[in-house]
Write a protein that holds these residues in place. Sequence first.
Motif, PDB file in Angstrom:
ATOM      1  N   ASN A  56       0.802  -1.228   0.000  1.00 55.02           N
ATOM      2  CA  ASN A  56       0.000   0.000   0.000  1.00 55.02           C
ATOM      3  C   ASN A  56       0.832   1.275   0.000  1.00 55.02           C
ATOM      4  OD1 ASN A  56      -1.455  -2.116   2.103  1.00 55.02           O
ATOM      5  ND2 ASN A  56      -2.851  -1.256   0.588  1.00 55.02           N
ATOM      6  N   LEU A  57       2.158   1.147  -0.085  1.00 57.55           N
ATOM      7  CA  LEU A  57       3.011   2.325   0.022  1.00 57.55           C
ATOM      8  C   LEU A  57       2.799   3.333  -1.102  1.00 57.55           C
ATOM      9  CD1 LEU A  57       6.418   0.810   1.242  1.00 57.55           C
ATOM     10  CD2 LEU A  57       4.789   2.171   2.563  1.00 57.55           C
ATOM     11  N   ASN A  58       2.329   2.874  -2.246  1.00 61.62           N
ATOM     12  CA  ASN A  58       2.098   3.794  -3.369  1.00 61.62           C
ATOM     13  C   ASN A  58       0.656   4.291  -3.442  1.00 61.62           C
ATOM     14  OD1 ASN A  58       4.647   4.162  -4.825  1.00 61.62           O
ATOM     15  ND2 ASN A  58       4.570   1.947  -5.075  1.00 61.62           N
ATOM     16  N   ASP A  59      -0.156   3.938  -2.447  1.00 57.59           N
ATOM     17  CA  ASP A  59      -1.528   4.446  -2.386  1.00 57.59           C
ATOM     18  C   ASP A  59      -1.541   5.807  -1.697  1.00 57.59           C
ATOM     19  OD1 ASP A  59      -2.273   2.034  -3.485  1.00 57.59           O
ATOM     20  OD2 ASP A  59      -2.925   1.155  -1.584  1.00 57.59           O
ATOM     21  N   THR A  60      -2.518   6.632  -2.044  1.00 55.53           N
ATOM     22  CA  THR A  60      -2.627   7.934  -1.389  1.00 55.53           C
ATOM     23  C   THR A  60      -3.196   7.764   0.017  1.00 55.53           C
ATOM     24  OG1 THR A  60      -4.792   8.305  -2.411  1.00 55.53           O
ATOM     25  CG2 THR A  60      -2.869   9.260  -3.506  1.00 55.53           C
ATOM     26  N   ILE A  61      -2.724   8.600   0.930  1.00 61.25           N
ATOM     27  CA  ILE A  61      -3.080   8.456   2.339  1.00 61.25           C
ATOM     28  C   ILE A  61      -4.570   8.671   2.570  1.00 61.25           C
ATOM     29  CG2 ILE A  61      -2.682   9.469   4.626  1.00 61.25           C
ATOM     30  CD1 ILE A  61       0.227   9.968   3.718  1.00 61.25           C
ATOM     31  N   ASP A  62      -5.227   9.466   1.726  1.00 58.50           N
ATOM     32  CA  ASP A  62      -6.653   9.711   1.935  1.00 58.50           C
ATOM     33  C   ASP A  62      -7.516   8.468   1.729  1.00 58.50           C
ATOM     34  OD1 ASP A  62      -6.631   9.490  -0.827  1.00 58.50           O
ATOM     35  OD2 ASP A  62      -7.329  11.518  -1.215  1.00 58.50           O
ATOM     36  N   SER A  63      -6.926   7.406   1.166  1.00 59.20           N
ATOM     37  CA  SER A  63      -7.672   6.164   0.976  1.00 59.20           C
ATOM     38  C   SER A  63      -7.514   5.210   2.163  1.00 59.20           C
ATOM     39  CB  SER A  63      -7.198   5.447  -0.302  1.00 59.20           C
ATOM     40  OG  SER A  63      -5.859   4.971  -0.164  1.00 59.20           O
ATOM     41  N   PHE A  64      -6.726   5.615   3.170  1.00 59.77           N
ATOM     42  CA  PHE A  64      -6.408   4.733   4.287  1.00 59.77           C
ATOM     43  C   PHE A  64      -7.391   4.874   5.447  1.00 59.77           C
ATOM     44  CE2 PHE A  64      -1.517   4.629   3.391  1.00 59.77           C
ATOM     45  CZ  PHE A  64      -1.759   3.858   2.263  1.00 59.77           C
ATOM     46  N   SER A  65      -7.554   3.780   6.184  1.00 62.00           N
ATOM     47  CA  SER A  65      -8.284   3.802   7.446  1.00 62.00           C
ATOM     48  C   SER A  65      -7.417   4.457   8.518  1.00 62.00           C
ATOM     49  CB  SER A  65      -8.605   2.364   7.874  1.00 62.00           C
ATOM     50  OG  SER A  65      -7.393   1.661   8.161  1.00 62.00           O
ATOM     51  N   HIS A  66      -8.014   4.697   9.687  1.00 54.54           N
ATOM     52  CA  HIS A  66      -7.230   5.280  10.791  1.00 54.54           C
ATOM     53  C   HIS A  66      -6.043   4.391  11.138  1.00 54.54           C
ATOM     54  CE1 HIS A  66      -6.323   7.388  14.553  1.00 54.54           C
ATOM     55  NE2 HIS A  66      -6.199   6.192  15.103  1.00 54.54           N
ATOM     56  N   GLY A  67      -6.270   3.080  11.176  1.00 61.73           N
ATOM     57  CA  GLY A  67      -5.192   2.155  11.504  1.00 61.73           C
ATOM     58  C   GLY A  67      -4.052   2.198  10.506  1.00 61.73           C
ATOM     59  N   MET A  68      -4.392   2.298   9.232  1.00 60.96           N
ATOM     60  CA  MET A  68      -3.364   2.372   8.192  1.00 60.96           C
ATOM     61  C   MET A  68      -2.581   3.683   8.306  1.00 60.96           C
ATOM     62  SD  MET A  68      -3.227  -0.294   6.099  1.00 60.96           S
ATOM     63  CE  MET A  68      -2.878   0.188   4.406  1.00 60.96           C
ATOM     64  N   LYS A  69      -3.277   4.768   8.599  1.00 61.58           N
ATOM     65  CA  LYS A  69      -2.590   6.052   8.789  1.00 61.58           C
ATOM     66  C   LYS A  69      -1.648   5.980   9.993  1.00 61.58           C
ATOM     67  CE  LYS A  69      -6.305   8.838   6.766  1.00 61.58           C
ATOM     68  NZ  LYS A  69      -7.402   9.793   7.033  1.00 61.58           N
ATOM     69  N   GLN A  70      -2.093   5.276  11.036  1.00 60.11           N
ATOM     70  CA  GLN A  70      -1.241   5.113  12.216  1.00 60.11           C
ATOM     71  C   GLN A  70       0.041   4.364  11.851  1.00 60.11           C
ATOM     72  OE1 GLN A  70      -1.825   6.554  14.995  1.00 60.11           O
ATOM     73  NE2 GLN A  70      -1.062   5.388  16.734  1.00 60.11           N
ATOM     74  N   LYS A  71      -0.084   3.362  10.994  1.00 65.27           N
ATOM     75  CA  LYS A  71       1.094   2.600  10.568  1.00 65.27           C
ATOM     76  C   LYS A  71       2.053   3.477   9.764  1.00 65.27           C
ATOM     77  CE  LYS A  71      -1.191  -1.921  10.517  1.00 65.27           C
ATOM     78  NZ  LYS A  71      -1.605  -3.083   9.684  1.00 65.27           N
ATOM     79  N   VAL A  72       1.519   4.317   8.885  1.00 64.98           N
ATOM     80  CA  VAL A  72       2.362   5.224   8.110  1.00 64.98           C
ATOM     81  C   VAL A  72       3.098   6.191   9.040  1.00 64.98           C
ATOM     82  CG1 VAL A  72       2.364   7.107   6.404  1.00 64.98           C
ATOM     83  CG2 VAL A  72       0.948   5.078   6.020  1.00 64.98           C
ATOM     84  N   ALA A  73       2.376   6.717  10.032  1.00 68.74           N
ATOM     85  CA  ALA A  73       2.990   7.639  10.990  1.00 68.74           C
ATOM     86  C   ALA A  73       4.099   6.948  11.777  1.00 68.74           C
ATOM     87  CB  ALA A  73       1.927   8.188  11.943  1.00 68.74           C
ATOM     88  N   LEU A  74       3.875   5.699  12.157  1.00 73.99           N
ATOM     89  CA  LEU A  74       4.884   4.948  12.898  1.00 73.99           C
ATOM     90  C   LEU A  74       6.125   4.692  12.050  1.00 73.99           C
ATOM     91  CD1 LEU A  74       2.568   2.420  14.761  1.00 73.99           C
ATOM     92  CD2 LEU A  74       4.091   4.072  15.861  1.00 73.99           C
TER      93      LEU A  74
END
Length: 234
Positions: free
Chosen positions: A125-143
């Motif tokens: 999912n690294l090439n997906d835009t962040i606006d398509s992510f759930s809260h959990g996925m956004k948390q993973k990107v932030a981490l």
Amino acid sequence: MIKISDVTKKYGDKKALDKVSFEVGNGEIFAFIGHNGAGKTTLIKAIVGIHDFDEGEILINGKSITKEPVACKKEMAYVPDNPELYENMRAIQFINFICDMYEVDLIRREKNIKKYAEMFEITANLNDTIDSFSHGMKQKVALIAALAHDPKIVIMDEPFVGLDPKAVFDMKELMREMTKAGKTIFFSTHILDVAEKLCTKVAIIKKGKIVKVGSMKEIKGDKSLEKVFLELEK
């Protein structure tokens, strides 16, 4: 290490933080707990240089967050409870942007991004835009963005919220691994059983004041951390 000395933060006549003092040493996993509105996020934002404060001092590895904010921020990573990411960016773009801010060389960033993306099962999912992510996925990107520069100190506000069970397990194992290497982990949480099993030290804040601080064994004794916390909240 983090050294907090008599930190006071006022909003008008109200003291959100009232002479807060404690230390978080190298190699420690330190839990910071309290009910909503007790002052947890206010102190965390003061530690990372987002909020100013009226009195006291905060030192990050011997440097003052008020006098040397950039030097302090270079040594730590911060993950808020609700990550504010640039949602029009692809995940990999955002992570690389943070790596650029910390001047992480290409070899080290590629190694770390690969490691953490695989750990959190987000590689595809690294090439997906962040606006398509759930809260959990956004948390993973932030981490991933926070950890990619190998910070000496990691400060997190409710880091497990939104993560799936495997990611929570992997994050706990990673925290243990990091502290074995001498790094410092400081985080707030409402999940008291996790804090009890994971952390070496704990501080409990109530209405802006520290009411208990010490080793997990000292604080809870023969009781559970949950029981100690609920007794203090009466």
